[in-house]
Motif scaffolding. Structure first.
Motif, mmCIF file in Angstrom:
data_model
loop_
_atom_site.group_PDB
_atom_site.id
_atom_site.type_symbol
_atom_site.label_atom_id
_atom_site.label_comp_id
_atom_site.label_asym_id
_atom_site.label_seq_id
_atom_site.Cartn_x
_atom_site.Cartn_y
_atom_site.Cartn_z
ATOM 1 N N ARG A 395 0.835 -1.206 0.000
ATOM 2 C CA ARG A 395 0.000 0.000 0.000
ATOM 3 C C ARG A 395 0.872 1.259 0.000
ATOM 4 N NH1 ARG A 395 -3.295 -3.101 3.447
ATOM 5 N NH2 ARG A 395 -2.516 -2.085 5.318
ATOM 6 N N ARG A 396 1.981 1.219 0.730
ATOM 7 C CA ARG A 396 2.890 2.373 0.712
ATOM 8 C C ARG A 396 3.531 2.529 -0.670
ATOM 9 N NH1 ARG A 396 4.412 5.102 4.968
ATOM 10 N NH2 ARG A 396 6.416 5.603 3.982
ATOM 11 N N ALA A 397 3.859 1.413 -1.297
ATOM 12 C CA ALA A 397 4.440 1.479 -2.640
ATOM 13 C C ALA A 397 3.456 2.100 -3.623
ATOM 14 C CB ALA A 397 4.847 0.082 -3.098
ATOM 15 N N GLU A 398 2.168 1.729 -3.513
ATOM 16 C CA GLU A 398 1.152 2.292 -4.407
ATOM 17 C C GLU A 398 0.967 3.778 -4.154
ATOM 18 O OE1 GLU A 398 -1.933 -1.285 -5.304
ATOM 19 O OE2 GLU A 398 -1.956 -0.464 -3.280
ATOM 20 N N ALA A 399 0.943 4.151 -2.898
ATOM 21 C CA ALA A 399 0.695 5.550 -2.575
ATOM 22 C C ALA A 399 1.862 6.450 -2.961
ATOM 23 C CB ALA A 399 0.408 5.688 -1.076
ATOM 24 N N THR A 400 3.080 5.946 -2.801
ATOM 25 C CA THR A 400 4.268 6.755 -3.086
ATOM 26 C C THR A 400 4.802 6.535 -4.490
ATOM 27 O OG1 THR A 400 5.700 5.036 -2.144
ATOM 28 C CG2 THR A 400 4.922 6.769 -0.655
ATOM 29 N N ARG A 401 4.186 5.591 -5.241
ATOM 30 C CA ARG A 401 4.619 5.266 -6.598
ATOM 31 C C ARG A 401 6.071 4.779 -6.618
ATOM 32 N NH1 ARG A 401 -0.115 5.701 -6.902
ATOM 33 N NH2 ARG A 401 -1.331 6.738 -8.511
ATOM 34 N N ARG A 402 6.482 4.118 -5.563
ATOM 35 C CA ARG A 402 7.815 3.523 -5.518
ATOM 36 C C ARG A 402 7.711 2.062 -5.953
ATOM 37 N NH1 ARG A 402 9.191 4.708 0.529
ATOM 38 N NH2 ARG A 402 10.926 3.270 0.111
ATOM 39 N N PRO A 403 8.658 1.553 -6.760
ATOM 40 C CA PRO A 403 8.540 0.187 -7.275
ATOM 41 C C PRO A 403 8.685 -0.885 -6.212
ATOM 42 C CG PRO A 403 10.645 1.148 -7.907
ATOM 43 C CD PRO A 403 9.835 2.251 -7.311
ATOM 44 N N LEU A 404 9.373 -0.582 -5.101
ATOM 45 C CA LEU A 404 9.582 -1.589 -4.058
ATOM 46 C C LEU A 404 9.656 -0.906 -2.703
ATOM 47 C CD1 LEU A 404 11.903 -4.668 -4.173
ATOM 48 C CD2 LEU A 404 11.951 -3.182 -2.178
ATOM 49 N N VAL A 405 8.862 -1.411 -1.765
ATOM 50 C CA VAL A 405 8.877 -0.902 -0.389
ATOM 51 C C VAL A 405 9.009 -2.095 0.544
ATOM 52 C CG1 VAL A 405 7.544 0.234 1.427
ATOM 53 C CG2 VAL A 405 7.535 1.162 -0.899
ATOM 54 N N ARG A 406 9.926 -1.994 1.488
ATOM 55 C CA ARG A 406 10.142 -3.068 2.458
ATOM 56 C C ARG A 406 9.564 -2.682 3.817
ATOM 57 N NH1 ARG A 406 13.967 -6.552 0.311
ATOM 58 N NH2 ARG A 406 15.151 -5.682 -1.460
ATOM 59 N N HIS A 407 9.116 -3.689 4.536
ATOM 60 C CA HIS A 407 8.666 -3.463 5.907
ATOM 61 C C HIS A 407 9.858 -3.014 6.751
ATOM 62 C CE1 HIS A 407 6.593 -3.957 9.713
ATOM 63 N NE2 HIS A 407 7.575 -4.740 10.126
ATOM 64 N N ARG A 408 9.612 -2.030 7.606
ATOM 65 C CA ARG A 408 10.685 -1.491 8.428
ATOM 66 C C ARG A 408 10.502 -1.920 9.879
ATOM 67 N NH1 ARG A 408 9.801 4.600 6.432
ATOM 68 N NH2 ARG A 408 7.729 3.962 7.101
ATOM 69 N N PRO A 409 11.210 -2.974 10.305
ATOM 70 C CA PRO A 409 11.070 -3.446 11.693
ATOM 71 C C PRO A 409 11.934 -2.632 12.648
ATOM 72 C CG PRO A 409 12.613 -4.833 10.513
ATOM 73 C CD PRO A 409 12.119 -3.807 9.522
ATOM 74 N N GLY A 410 11.799 -2.936 13.917
ATOM 75 C CA GLY A 410 12.673 -2.346 14.929
ATOM 76 C C GLY A 410 12.318 -0.907 15.224
ATOM 77 N N GLY A 411 13.327 -0.061 15.479
ATOM 78 C CA GLY A 411 13.114 1.325 15.836
ATOM 79 C C GLY A 411 12.795 1.476 17.303
ATOM 80 N N LEU A 412 12.228 2.616 17.667
ATOM 81 C CA LEU A 412 11.906 2.897 19.063
ATOM 82 C C LEU A 412 10.913 1.906 19.637
ATOM 83 C CD1 LEU A 412 11.610 6.793 18.926
ATOM 84 C CD2 LEU A 412 13.480 5.442 19.899
ATOM 85 N N ALA A 413 10.036 1.360 18.774
ATOM 86 C CA ALA A 413 9.021 0.438 19.269
ATOM 87 C C ALA A 413 9.643 -0.802 19.893
ATOM 88 C CB ALA A 413 8.096 0.023 18.123
ATOM 89 N N SER A 414 10.860 -1.163 19.461
ATOM 90 C CA SER A 414 11.488 -2.360 20.008
ATOM 91 C C SER A 414 11.957 -2.163 21.441
ATOM 92 C CB SER A 414 12.677 -2.756 19.119
ATOM 93 O OG SER A 414 13.665 -1.730 19.108
ATOM 94 N N LEU A 415 11.962 -0.921 21.928
ATOM 95 C CA LEU A 415 12.402 -0.648 23.299
ATOM 96 C C LEU A 415 11.285 -0.843 24.318
ATOM 97 C CD1 LEU A 415 14.441 2.629 22.604
ATOM 98 C CD2 LEU A 415 15.297 0.281 22.722
#
Length: 501
Positions: A395-415
């Motif tokens: 859905r992010r790829a469609e909205a941003t017209r990017r050919p490939l979008v990967r899920h972004r794990p981790g970040g602050l939520a992992s704390l």
């Protein structure tokens, strides 16, 4: 036996329209004056040239009012030489009736001649032909789609190669054989064919191969049978041979799907364990629960890919799967595949929607004509969650017209402790139903853009505005506040999915 290269698989062309179907249209009032009434029409062309030969490609229904008709016999001769399928002559304003010389010339040359009454404009005839062609094309696409599903189901059976050959033979109404490099039949399905046809298939297979300049496919004839041979994999392995009574427009596309599946199923590196594992995963894609297939699943990690695009053909999904190196592909929306949660959110997607499974070690790169959403690596037991990740990434790829979008794990939520985060998310988001949550998630991920959110969700921008306003009211929060947006984004990422509610 004659041989020729098989054209590459592509969109099944629109099947020709039988002239009889056009004559059956009572609203047109067409009348056959000469020639056979069962010829196929590939398209329509109107010309008032004295010699239409340079403007014809063959297979047309040529329509004329005879503005420059001076020599009917010569005119018909040139139309036949150009390969036109039939001639339609409109009476009035030039002629009150179809000239007798023209009728005689068409009868002599076997060219179907239609009389178009004054009340029927040429555009009405053309529209009727295109409508009949559209109906025939829709029927052919449905046939190809059903065949693809049948082949995918066959690939998931305990003995996938014979099953795929059987499904292919049934769909084509002929015989499908797997020929070893030495020309012997290692597997076969469908009705028996004469020995000379079997020998012709072996000769076709001998034309193929890995040597420089060797074709990957070839076609020929033996008696009344149409023959085709396809090299599997790199060309140094087995060959698929097909014998049928006729060759319909979608048959090569259907066979192309079988070629991709058989190439993967007969690859030299595949062992018995791999076949069992892949069969289980294909069953998973086709609707089995993870628990049902768990005994045969490699623990992973796996990557789930959601894709949308292609050229609109059923073969596009198989081609994408082959380019990514996997046979584990489900075309269409398929609400039962990989858990109901992710599928429920793509149930309104366009037909060119594909989901794939491949080992996490396999690279996923952008593919021309496709938008891809890629999950984080996941074990076999976490495939439903990975499926949701891939759906959100697409859905992010469609909205941003990017050919490939990967899920972004981790970040602050992992704390934050996952259980505490989930409990907080359930409490915070409790007033929102799933459509509102999905709208809020998409809107936040796209930085509050009404237009891009509407595109991602395939709804009107006013619908997005109404849903976001409803979210603000139910949550009693100011959604323009950056701190509120951050907290909600965190909660939406940690809260339960639709399958957990």
């Amino acid at each position: 036996m004659t041989t020729s290269p098989v054209p590459p698989a592509s969109t099944p062309p629109a099947p020709p329209v039988p002239l009889a179907a056009l004559l059956a249209r009572r609203d047109l009032g067409l009348r056959l004056l000469a020639g056979p009434g069962d010829v196929p029409l590939h398209w329509v062309h109107t010309s008032e040239m004295a010699d239409p030969y340079p403007y014809l490609l063959g297979g047309e229904l040529l329509m004329t009012a005879g503005v420059q008709l001076t020599d009917p016999a010569r005119y018909v001769e040139r139309v036949v030489e150009a390969g036109a399928a039939a001639l339609a002559f409109g009476v009035t304003p030039v002629y009150d009736t179809v000239p007798a010389e023209l009728v005689e010339a068409c009868a002599l040359r076997g060219l179907p001649l239609l009389e178009v009454p004054p009340r029927t404009p040429f555009t009405a005839v053309a529209r009727a032909v295109w409508r009949l062609m559209a109906e025939a094309r829709l029927h052919e696409l449905r046939r190809v789609t059903e065949a693809q599903q049948s082949l995918a189901t066959a690939a998931a059976r305990p003995s996938p190669v014979p099953a795929v050959l059987g499904a292919l033979a049934a769909r084509l109404g002929g015989r499908a054989v797997l020929l070893a490099p030495d020309g012997t039949e290692s597997a076969a399905a469908g009705r028996e064919v004469p020995p000379e046809a079997s020998q012709a298939l072996r000769e076709l297979a001998g034309v193929l191969g890995p040597r420089p300049g060797a074709p990957a496919s070839a076609s020929g004839e033996s008696g009344d049978l149409r023959l085709a041979a396809y090299a599997l994999g790199s060309g140094d392995g087995p060959t698929l041979g097909v014998a049928t009574d006729r060759r319909d427009p979608g048959d090569h596309t259907i066979t192309g799907v079988a070629v991709v599946l058989l190439s993967l199923l007969t690859a030299p590196h595949r062992g018995a364990d791999a076949a069992v594992r892949d069969g289980a995963l294909v069953r998973l894609l086709l609707g089995a629960s993870p628990a049902e297939a768990a005994t045969a699943l490699d623990p992973g990690p796996w990557t789930v890919v959601h894709a949308r695009g292609g050229d609109g053909t059923p073969f596009a999904a198989a081609d994408l799967a082959a380019s990514l190196g996997t046979a584990l592909v489900a075309s269409g929306t398929g609400a039962e595949a990989l858990g109901e949660a992710g599928a429920a959110r793509v149930s309104g997607a366009a037909p060119a929607s594909v989901r794939l499974l491949l080992p996490a070690s396999s690279p996923v790169t952008a593919r021309p004509g496709w938008l891809l959403g890629v999950s984080a690596p996941a074990g076999a037991g976490d495939l439903p969650a990975a499926d949701r990740q891939a759906a959100r990434a697409l859905r992010r790829a469609e909205a941003t017209r990017r050919p490939l979008v990967r899920h972004r794990p981790g970040g602050l939520a992992s704390l934050v402790d996952p259980d505490e985060a989930a409990a907080h998310a359930r409490t915070l988001l409790a007033p929102l139903n799933e459509p509102l949550r999905e709208t809020l998630r998409a809107w936040l991920s796209l930085h509050g853009s009404w237009d891009r959110t509407a595109v991602a969700l395939d709804v009107h921008r006013n619908t997005v505005r109404q849903r976001i306003a409803r979210c603000a009211t139910l949550l009693d929060r100011d959604l323009d506040d950056p701190d509120v947006r951050t907290e909600l984004w965190f909660a939406l990422g940690r809260g339960p999915g639709p399958a957990d509610q």
